[in-house]
Each structure stands twice: as structure tokens, then as C-alpha cells.
Design an enzyme around this catalytic site. Structure first.
Site, short mmCIF file in Angstrom:
data_model
loop_
_atom_site.label_atom_id
_atom_site.label_comp_id
_atom_site.label_asym_id
_atom_site.label_seq_id
_atom_site.Cartn_x
_atom_site.Cartn_y
_atom_site.Cartn_z
N ARG A 49 0.85 -1.20 0.00
CA ARG A 49 0.00 0.00 0.00
C ARG A 49 0.88 1.25 0.00
O ARG A 49 2.09 1.16 0.19
CB ARG A 49 -0.93 -0.02 1.22
CG ARG A 49 -0.17 -0.32 2.52
CD ARG A 49 -0.74 0.29 3.71
NE ARG A 49 -0.71 1.74 3.63
CZ ARG A 49 0.40 2.47 3.82
NH1 ARG A 49 1.57 1.92 4.10
NH2 ARG A 49 0.34 3.80 3.74
N GLY A 50 0.19 2.40 -0.18
CA GLY A 50 0.93 3.65 -0.31
C GLY A 50 1.15 3.89 -1.80
O GLY A 50 1.50 2.97 -2.54
N ALA A 51 0.92 5.14 -2.23
CA ALA A 51 0.88 5.43 -3.67
C ALA A 51 2.13 4.97 -4.45
O ALA A 51 2.01 4.22 -5.42
CB ALA A 51 0.60 6.92 -3.87
N ARG A 91 -7.10 -0.53 -7.40
CA ARG A 91 -7.46 0.63 -6.56
C ARG A 91 -7.56 1.86 -7.47
O ARG A 91 -6.71 2.05 -8.33
CB ARG A 91 -6.40 0.88 -5.46
CG ARG A 91 -6.31 -0.25 -4.43
CD ARG A 91 -5.43 0.14 -3.25
NE ARG A 91 -6.13 1.02 -2.31
CZ ARG A 91 -5.55 1.58 -1.25
NH1 ARG A 91 -4.26 1.38 -1.01
NH2 ARG A 91 -6.24 2.34 -0.43
N GLN A 192 -3.05 2.81 9.81
CA GLN A 192 -1.71 2.87 9.20
C GLN A 192 -0.75 3.69 10.06
O GLN A 192 0.45 3.42 10.09
CB GLN A 192 -1.79 3.49 7.80
CG GLN A 192 -2.44 2.61 6.74
CD GLN A 192 -3.92 2.87 6.60
OE1 GLN A 192 -4.58 3.31 7.54
NE2 GLN A 192 -4.48 2.61 5.43
N ASP A 233 -1.86 10.76 -2.54
CA ASP A 233 -2.08 9.76 -3.59
C ASP A 233 -2.26 10.39 -4.95
O ASP A 233 -2.17 9.71 -5.98
CB ASP A 233 -3.29 8.90 -3.25
CG ASP A 233 -2.94 7.93 -2.13
OD1 ASP A 233 -2.85 8.37 -0.98
OD2 ASP A 233 -2.72 6.75 -2.43
N ASN A 243 -5.58 12.62 -0.32
CA ASN A 243 -4.80 11.75 0.58
C ASN A 243 -5.74 11.03 1.54
O ASN A 243 -6.97 11.22 1.49
CB ASN A 243 -3.75 12.57 1.34
CG ASN A 243 -2.73 11.69 2.06
OD1 ASN A 243 -2.26 10.70 1.48
ND2 ASN A 243 -2.40 12.00 3.29
O1 MRU Z 1 -4.85 3.33 1.76
P1 MRU Z 1 -3.37 3.51 1.84
O2 MRU Z 1 -2.78 2.99 3.11
O3 MRU Z 1 -2.68 2.99 0.61
O4 MRU Z 1 -3.19 5.08 1.86
C1 MRU Z 1 -1.90 5.63 1.82
C2 MRU Z 1 -1.89 7.09 1.98
O5 MRU Z 1 -2.91 7.72 2.08
C3 MRU Z 1 -0.56 7.78 1.93
O6 MRU Z 1 -0.60 8.96 2.66
C4 MRU Z 1 -0.26 8.06 0.48
O7 MRU Z 1 -0.21 6.92 -0.32
C5 MRU Z 1 0.82 8.96 0.18
S1 MRU Z 1 2.44 8.59 0.59
C6 MRU Z 1 2.96 7.18 0.30
#
Ligand code: MRU
Length: 336
Positions: A49-51, A91, A192, A233, A243
Site C-alpha cells: 500500500r501507499g501510492a 485501486r 496505518q 495519492d 490523501n
Molecule cells: O490506503 P493507503 O494505506 O494505501 O493510503 C496511503 C496514503 O494515504 C498515503 O498517505 C499516500 O499513499 C501517500 S504517501 C505514500
């Protein structure tokens, strides 16, 4: 700098493995994603996970999915496009997912060999490492000695290939020997912040305190937060920031208390094709994440992201420097 942390993604012998973030911090386990369906599931269920991390994972998964293909020419290309569309559907909100997949497809179209796919995925991965170092250098001076920084969700090493987005300036500043502390929002409903950000920052030796999402206002009112620093994101053409749900709350609070609100991301998170934040598809996730499985009667909403209007953002930190959100479009197009 953070060599003690396990790698988020490993590519070895043409197989992608990801650290299963659903199990953290209790267990350190890797998932070996042998089939494209495994990668889709891992992204959808937030094992990875994470963009930036889901972009890198999807690029590898796409490359891997075609390595054993016996198809030729047009048929190979059609299958590649179908796999690309399938992975993108995992996603909807983080633009890095589609960006990385499109880049792998474009590389193949330019040089139609199977190995081009792997080479491109590896290049995206390596660039993500380098970019995080540059982001750290640019953002670190924003953190003044003895400041307290509020962050939301996990925009850390786990969400990228190395130093993270929001955490890159923190790791770099810590390495420079400057004392500061971090408050991490727990980040309901999937925690998270509580499970991942605190785990990461503590291992790096950064003074970190966990708070519930509803505590930030009171801390700001008592003068205990000096800046907010989050990831994103997707940044739309006008500089709006999409985000993790709850980011908008933090931004509004920062405006009220006159606290700087910064966003850090790779330039690949900028989406010039989408005019405003309200045009972005916000992922709606399962009700069970909010309420558990025991209550079926309640109506539950579970949007995974929100939109912070660009007016509330003090600056955006990328590998190219720091700029106002409304300047990002010009800054990035000048560089091309
Ligand atoms: O749903 P997630 O855990 O993938 O969400 C992640 C975030 O919202 C982060 O802040 C985002 O991806 C930016 S930084 C990696």
C-alpha cells in the site's frame, strides 16, 4: 539511513515479493506474488500500500505476468493491455498505479521485447529510491530544531521504496542530528499511523508519539504542534491534494491555528490530466473495516481518501524542490 527496516518490495529471479503490511507490526512476512491475481489481491487488500509502492508493485506484476507468455506480436500486445487494465482496477485513487503501468506499456511499445517490461519496472523502482533521497534533502530544512511534526496515515518507507514521502524530510533531518519529535495520527479505520508509522519512526530512533485522530485540535490549541507533513495519492492540475481520509481535517485545523501544512510526494503523483480534486474517484472500501463483522444493521460509510483544497496547502515537496501547490504544474512542465 533506515537500513534496519525490511524492504517493502523485493524483485528476485523474476518473482515479486512484498512485505505483508496487513500483518505489521506483529509479524514480518513476505508474500510471493506468483500470479497477476495475487498482485491484484495484494494491492486491493493493502498487503502492499501507499501510492508509490503500489505503482512499483504493479509495474513488476505486469512485467512478470508476461514473462512466460507464448503469444506473439499483436496477441502479446493485446494480453499486455488486458493485464494492465486489470491491475489498474485494483485501486482507483492513487495516480501512481496507473502512471507506473502506463510507463511499462509505453516502454514495451517503444521496444517490444519481454525484457523491456522488467527493465522498465526495475527502473521505476530504482528511481523511487533516488527520488526519496532528493525529497528528504529538500524537505529536511523545513523542520526546525525542537519542533513537533504531525503526520497522518503512513507516508513512510513502507509506502515507497525507501525513505517515504512525508517521512523523507524526517529521516534526513534526524540523520543531520537535529532534534525534533513526531505525533502520528492513528488513522482510523485501518490504523496505518498506529501500526506502521510509529513502528517505522521508532526503529529509526525518532521521538514519536501516537495520538487518536480526534486529538490533533487540542494539541494544536495548546501549541504542541509546529507543522503538519503528509503524503498524497494524487495532486490534481490545480494543486488539490487527495490523501488518506482525515487529511482534510488536519489541513483545516492547521489553517485555523496558523500552522504550516506541507505535502510530500514524487512528481509522478502529480496528475495534470485531472483538473480538480473533486474530479478524482475516491475509493470506497468495505464496511467491515469500520464496524467489524458483528453488526449488519448499521449504515456505514468508508471513503478511503479525502480532498484538501490547494488553498490549505502551504507547500508541496518533490524531488525538484518545494513550491506552492498552484505552482506545481508550471514547475514540472518547465522541467520537461
Ligand atoms: O490506503 P493507503 O494505506 O494505501 O493510503 C496511503 C496514503 O494515504 C498515503 O498517505 C499516500 O499513499 C501517500 S504517501 C505514500
Amino acid at each position: 539511513l533506515i537500513d534496519t527496516l525490511p524492504q517493502t518490495l523485493i524483485w528476485s529471479d523474476d518473482v515479486l515479493s512484498v512485505l505483508d503490511q496487513r500483518a505489521l507490526p506483529k509479524k514480518i512476512e513476505y508474500l510471493h506474488l506468483l500470479h497477476i491475481e495475487d498482485a491484484h489481491f495484494a494491492i486491493k487488500t493493502l498487503a502492499v500500500r501507499g501510492a508509490p509502492a503500489i505503482g512499483v508493485a504493479a509495474a513488476y506484476a505486469l512485467a512478470q505476468s508476461m514473462q512466460d507468455s507464448k503469444l506473439q506480436d499483436q496477441e502479446f500486445h493485446q494480453q499486455l493491455m488486458a493485464n494492465a487494465t486489470y491491475l489498474k482496477s485494483a485501486r482507483p485513487t492513487a495516480v501512481n498505479l496507473a502512471w507506473a503501468i502506463d510507463r511499462v506499456v509505453a516502454a514495451y511499445q517503444e521496444m517490444p521485447y519481454k525484457r523491456t517490461l522488467v527493465d522498465c519496472a526495475q527502473a521505476i523502482h530504482q528511481e523511487d529510491l533516488a527520488i526519496s533521497l532528493a525529497r528528504g534533502e529538500h524537505g529536511a530544512p523545513l523542520i526546525q530544531p525542537n519542533w513537533s511534526v504531525l503526520t497522518h496515515c503512513n507516508a513512510g518507507s513502507l509506502a515507497t521504496s525507501r525513505l517515504g514521502t512525508a517521512t523523507a524530510p524526517m529521516y534526513t533531518r534526524h540523520q543531520q542530528g537535529i532534534a525534533f519529535s513526531v505525533f502520528a495520527d492513528e488513522t482510523r479505520p485501518l490504523y496505518q499511523g498506529a501500526r506502521l508509522t510509529t513502528w517505522e519512526l521508532e526503529q529509526a530512533g525518532i521521538d514519536t508519539t501516537l495520538i487518536c485522530d480526534n486529538m490533533a485540535a487540542s494539541l494544536m490549541a495548546s501549541g504542541r504542534i509546529d507543522m503538519a507533513l503528509v503524503g498524497t495519492d494524487r495532486v490534481t492540475a490545480n494543486g488539490d491534494v487527495v490523501n488518506k481520509i482525515g487529511t482534510l481535517n488536519v489541513a483545516i485545523l492547521c489553517r485555523h491555528f496558523d500552522i504550516p501544512f506541507y505535502v510530500a510526494c514524487p512528481s509522478s503523483t502529480f496528475d495534470p490530466a485531472t483538473p480538480r480534486g473533486q474530479d478524482v474517484v475516491i475509493e470506497q472500501r468495505d464496511r467491515d473495516e469500520v464496524i467489524g463483522r458483528h453488526s449488519t444493521a448499521l449504515k456505514v460509510l468508508n471513503p478511503a481518501f479525502d480532498v484538501t483544497p490547494h488553498e490549505l496547502v502551504t507547500g508541496i515537496i518533490t524531488e525538484h524542490g518545494i513550491c506552492a501547490p498552484s505552482e506545481l504544474r508550471r514547475q514540472l512542465s518547465d522541467l520537461q
